[in-house]
Design a protein around this motif. Structure first.
Motif, mmCIF file in Angstrom:
data_model
loop_
_atom_site.group_PDB
_atom_site.id
_atom_site.type_symbol
_atom_site.label_atom_id
_atom_site.label_comp_id
_atom_site.label_asym_id
_atom_site.label_seq_id
_atom_site.Cartn_x
_atom_site.Cartn_y
_atom_site.Cartn_z
ATOM 1 N N TYR A 27 0.839 -1.181 0.116
ATOM 2 C CA TYR A 27 0.040 0.131 -0.027
ATOM 3 C C TYR A 27 0.925 1.137 0.003
ATOM 4 O O TYR A 27 0.637 2.107 -0.868
ATOM 5 C CB TYR A 27 -0.948 0.174 1.299
ATOM 6 C CG TYR A 27 -1.905 1.275 1.305
ATOM 7 C CD1 TYR A 27 -2.892 1.213 0.701
ATOM 8 C CD2 TYR A 27 -1.355 2.284 2.245
ATOM 9 C CE1 TYR A 27 -3.676 2.442 0.748
ATOM 10 C CE2 TYR A 27 -1.976 3.472 2.148
ATOM 11 C CZ TYR A 27 -3.280 3.465 1.545
ATOM 12 O OH TYR A 27 -3.983 4.742 1.528
ATOM 13 N N TYR A 28 1.642 1.374 0.902
ATOM 14 C CA TYR A 28 2.807 2.395 0.950
ATOM 15 C C TYR A 28 3.641 2.662 0.093
ATOM 16 O O TYR A 28 3.959 3.803 -0.450
ATOM 17 C CB TYR A 28 3.366 2.623 2.424
ATOM 18 C CG TYR A 28 2.618 2.918 3.660
ATOM 19 C CD1 TYR A 28 1.713 4.282 3.361
ATOM 20 C CD2 TYR A 28 1.957 2.104 4.208
ATOM 21 C CE1 TYR A 28 1.074 4.701 4.364
ATOM 22 C CE2 TYR A 28 0.889 2.524 5.352
ATOM 23 C CZ TYR A 28 0.478 3.873 5.422
ATOM 24 O OH TYR A 28 -0.364 4.307 6.272
ATOM 25 N N GLN B 156 1.516 3.999 -2.645
ATOM 26 C CA GLN B 156 1.032 5.680 -2.242
ATOM 27 C C GLN B 156 2.111 6.605 -2.597
ATOM 28 O O GLN B 156 2.011 7.628 -3.099
ATOM 29 C CB GLN B 156 0.840 5.753 -0.773
ATOM 30 C CG GLN B 156 -0.243 5.112 -0.316
ATOM 31 C CD GLN B 156 -1.527 5.982 -0.646
ATOM 32 O OE1 GLN B 156 -2.398 5.938 -1.591
ATOM 33 N NE2 GLN B 156 -1.702 7.262 0.153
ATOM 34 N N SER C 37 2.433 9.846 -4.882
ATOM 35 C CA SER C 37 2.525 10.957 -4.261
ATOM 36 C C SER C 37 3.535 11.547 -5.408
ATOM 37 O O SER C 37 3.700 12.556 -5.370
ATOM 38 C CB SER C 37 3.150 10.751 -2.790
ATOM 39 O OG SER C 37 3.546 12.000 -2.572
#
Ligand SMILES: [Zn+2]
Length: 177
Positions: free
Chosen positions: A136-137, A140, A144
């Protein structure tokens, strides 16, 4: 037997093969300790369904196929999870924290290792939750980079993963049982 359609064996074989592939990641995707939004991204990632830059370039939506995080390779699922220098460093950070001894850095191999490792059910669930958070990160960070031109440091991502996994374990284990 003679009344069976000719293609049935192939069909059955494909079905079994398909089911086997599904079994590799089901425990991670449906893990109760994983945050629901992490589960969703994991489910997309294990099936290579995220709209990576390489995929967008293929259909003409993006003019470049380069990784939005490192710009050092085509951004497909294999690169993001975890050939990319950034994601590999985040993975190593997670491995150190959870004590995952596998040297593997491909998603499929890691899931296989987690499935086979001789640990308690709870520890495995924590491993899965950590890996789901990592997927997930990383995704992200990639987003971003595109939307905010900002990539969190490996340290910041690691810190966030550790915090959210700890909170999740605390919430799930105290509200159940
Ligand atoms: Zn990269």
């Amino acid at each position: 037997m003679s009344s069976w359609p000719k293609y049935s064996i192939q069909e059955v074989y494909d079905k079994i093969k398909g089911d086997k592939q599904k079994v590799i990641w089901d425990k991670m995707v449906w893990n109760r300790l994983s945050v629901p939004k992490h589960r969703f991204i994991s489910w997309m990632a294990v099936q290579s369904k995220l709209q990576t830059t390489a995929k967008l370039a293929q259909v003409g939506i993006s003019t470049s196929d380069r990784c939005l995080i490192c710009h050092n390779g085509a951004e497909d699922h294999v690169h993001l999870f975890f050939q990319c220098e950034y994601s590999e460093r985040c993975l190593n950070d997670l491995k150190r924290w959870l004590g995952i001894t596998s040297s593997s850095s491909t998603l499929q191999e890691l899931i296989r290792w987690l499935k086979r490792t001789k640990q308690s059910k709870f520890v495995k669930q924590v491993f899965y939750a950590g890996l789901a958070a990592l997927l997930y990160y990383v995704w992200q960070a990639r987003n971003s980079s595109y939307w905010n031109a900002l990539i969190p440091s490996v340290e910041a991502t690691g810190k966030q993963i550790r915090a959210i996994v700890k909170i999740r374990i605390g919430t799930v284990t105290t509200t159940e049982d």
